[in-house]
Design an enzyme around this catalytic site. Structure first.
Site, short mmCIF file in Angstrom:
data_model
loop_
_atom_site.label_atom_id
_atom_site.label_comp_id
_atom_site.label_asym_id
_atom_site.label_seq_id
_atom_site.Cartn_x
_atom_site.Cartn_y
_atom_site.Cartn_z
N CYS A 123 0.81 -1.23 0.00
CA CYS A 123 0.00 0.00 0.00
C CYS A 123 0.84 1.27 0.00
CB CYS A 123 -0.99 -0.01 1.16
SG CYS A 123 -0.27 0.13 2.81
N HIS A 171 -2.64 0.68 7.05
CA HIS A 171 -3.01 0.62 5.64
C HIS A 171 -3.42 2.01 5.18
CE1 HIS A 171 -4.14 -1.37 1.93
NE2 HIS A 171 -5.30 -0.75 1.94
N HIS A 227 -6.30 1.88 -3.69
CA HIS A 227 -5.30 1.34 -2.77
C HIS A 227 -4.79 0.00 -3.28
CE1 HIS A 227 -7.94 -1.74 -0.53
NE2 HIS A 227 -8.70 -1.25 -1.48
#
Length: 213
Positions: A123, A173, A185
């Site tokens: 990510c 994240h 993402h």
């Protein structure tokens, strides 16, 4: 006498009416009452940043002046409603539309732990890569540092970075807010994809957003 009055009226129109010129966005200072292509480009940039929503383009009216003031205030600039060098430079430095287009270009790229190239992203590697390609902004490499060093966000705008706590131990994240309640993402199960912030899973783990410009 008629010729003299005609000339006088022409001067009055020039003095009292909007200033028109074939200026480009970054040519010079843009200000209230101007009408030219540079103003249109300014408005398009402000619209992309979320500061301008009017349909009338190319005329520097009260709405444009207010949009410039809001942009100046948000970016720590002198608030005078005039789009001078500092405003134009700040707007040129970051184009959220270009960033989002770049982010979507890599849709479908597989997830790879520690990955930071189109062969595979995690990510934060994904965010670093698209910011480097589309902007002059250098992000920290790991999610925690991106979260800690970015500017806090009130209302989300396209190009902001959204964060999630997936493990109950702090942010773990992150993704790029792409507008309309969505974010791009690098998912550990789907690779690079777009998701909805209102999805119960993401809504439950949402930790806030940061802005880099």
């Amino acid at each position: 006498m008629k010729k003299f009055l005609g000339s006088l009226l022409g001067v009055a129109v020039l003095v009292g009416g909007p200033v028109s010129a074939q200026a480009q966005f970054d040519d010079h200072t843009l200000h209230k009452e101007m009408v030219n292509h540079g103003v249109k480009q300014l408005q398009e940039k402000l619209r992309a940043e979320g500061y301008y929503s009017e349909d009338k383009l190319a005329y520097y009216g009260p709405q444009t002046e207010q949009a410039v003031k809001s942009f100046q205030k948000a970016n720590g600039l002198v608030v005078d409603g005039v789009a001078g060098k500092s405003v134009l430079s700040a707007l040129n430095a970051f184009d959220p539309g270009k960033l989002i287009d770049t982010a979507k270009k890599y849709r479908g790229t597989p997830y790879v732990w520690g990955g930071e190239s189109p062969k595979g992203f995690d990510c934060s590697g994904y965010l670093n890569y698209i910011f480097k390609e589309a902007t002059d902004v250098d992000l920290p490499r790991v999610v925690k540092d991106i979260y800690e060093h970015g500017d806090r966000v009130g209302e989300l705008k396209p190009g902001d970075i959204v964060f999630f706590d997936l493990e109950g131990s702090g942010v773990s994240h992150a993704g790029l807010y792409s507008g309309n309640g969505n974010f791009m993402h690098a998912s550990s199960t789907k690779g690079v994809t777009e998701a909805e912030l209102d999805n119960p899973y993401w809504k439950k783990h949402y930790e806030g957003a940061r802005r880099y410009r």
